[in-house]
Design an enzyme around this catalytic site. Structure first.
Site, mmCIF file in Angstrom:
data_model
loop_
_atom_site.group_PDB
_atom_site.id
_atom_site.type_symbol
_atom_site.label_atom_id
_atom_site.label_comp_id
_atom_site.label_asym_id
_atom_site.label_seq_id
_atom_site.Cartn_x
_atom_site.Cartn_y
_atom_site.Cartn_z
ATOM 1 N N GLU A 21 0.795 -1.232 0.000
ATOM 2 C CA GLU A 21 0.000 0.000 0.000
ATOM 3 C C GLU A 21 0.831 1.287 0.000
ATOM 4 O OE1 GLU A 21 -2.297 1.623 2.923
ATOM 5 O OE2 GLU A 21 -0.684 1.723 4.367
ATOM 6 N N ASN A 22 2.144 1.198 0.232
ATOM 7 C CA ASN A 22 2.999 2.388 0.179
ATOM 8 C C ASN A 22 4.024 2.309 -0.949
ATOM 9 O OD1 ASN A 22 2.908 2.146 3.686
ATOM 10 N ND2 ASN A 22 1.952 3.801 2.553
ATOM 11 N N HIS A 77 -4.319 3.328 2.577
ATOM 12 C CA HIS A 77 -3.955 4.075 1.370
ATOM 13 C C HIS A 77 -4.321 3.300 0.100
ATOM 14 C CE1 HIS A 77 -1.881 7.264 3.498
ATOM 15 N NE2 HIS A 77 -1.164 6.386 4.170
#
Length: 281
Positions: free
Chosen positions: A39-40, A68
């Site tokens: 997610e990053n 995110h």
């Protein structure tokens, strides 16, 4: 089964490290299944389809997301089309694209459940109860029966909430592992009911940073309370962090758990040394 779960991939440096090391892990540790939290992976905020494909090509069987999940707008359509992407079960009240839990095939005709939920404590948005979200999924997929292994990614801030989720799932999941805070915790263990647990897997990123971001801007904001620039992912030497487990196909119980930390600044850990390119000795 031999399974590895890698924590939040942080930016370009994290993607490159996972692309280099995950194939070696799969070969040297004879992995049957690999899950990566992505997610990053795109600029530290979300994940694009292009970068998701690169993680899958590197050897991830499944990519989990987090709060995110849809920061990159193109992920909405891709998540709906690509079954190997798992977004949180409780990210929205209704209408979220994709799935928060899914069963995947593994070698030898075995099946692995992967599910993810967002915590509530200290999170920016009021997500619904993760415990009631996870419960019916585990009830419908008993380990050692419907699936040979069950993995739960609990994506949240509070270690207390992660510990509670581990206990809630004990005896039903093979692994409950925390993501989101980017710092690996030293509590890898097998709980009484045979569920492997670690409060946070850590990140695949540069630890000479503030949880993966270049130091100057986060430090400025803490000290002065005034933002000046955007956060940017750190690009130094990466530690690939996560957890390795072994499971019993008959029961779905974990029989072994090891913290994983390869490369970068942190003390190294894993089930066995890796035959890394260029390593001497």
């Amino acid at each position: 089964m031999r399974i590895v779960f890698l924590g939040d991939v942080m930016g370009r440096a994290g993607r490159a490290a996972v692309a280099a090391l995950l194939p070696v892990m799969r070969r040297d540790w004879r992995l049957d299944f690999a899950v990566v939290n992505g997610e990053n992976a795109t600029g530290g905020m979300g994940l694009t389809p292009e970068h998701a494909k690169s993680l899958l090509e590197a050897g991830a069987d499944v990519i989990t997301l987090g709060d995110h999940a849809f920061d990159q707008k193109t992920m909405r359509e891709f998540c709906a089309q690509e079954p190997r992407i798992i977004r949180p079960l409780n990210i929205a009240k209704s209408g979220a694209p994709g799935a928060g839990a899914r069963v995947f095939d593994a070698p030898g005709g075995r099946r692995v459940l992967v599910a993810q939920a967002l915590g509530q404590v200290f999170m920016k948005h009021p997500y619904s109860d993760p415990f009631s979200a996870i419960d019916p999924v585990l009830r419908a997929h008993p380990r050692g029966g419907m699936v040979q292994a069950a993995i739960v990614d609990i994506h949240c801030e509070a270690t207390s909430e992660k510990a509670a989720m581990g206990l809630w799932c004990d005896g039903r999941a093979s692994l409950v592992v925390g993501t989101h805070t980017h710092i690996p915790t030293a509590d890898a263990q097998i709980l009484a009911g045979g569920t492997a647990f670690q409060s946070d897997a850590g990140m695949c990123g540069d630890y000479d940073s503030v949880i993966g971001m270049q130091k100057d801007e986060p430090m400025r904001r803490f000290i002065t309370g005034m933002p000046r620039a955007r956060f940017e992912p750190a690009t130094g030497a990466v530690t690939v962090s996560g957890v390795y487990i072994e499971t019993d196909d008959r029961t779905g119980q974990a029989t072994r758990i090891d913290m994983v930390r390869i490369g970068g600044r942190l003390p190294q850990a894993g089930p066995a040394p890796l035959d890394l390119p260029g390593a001497s000795g």
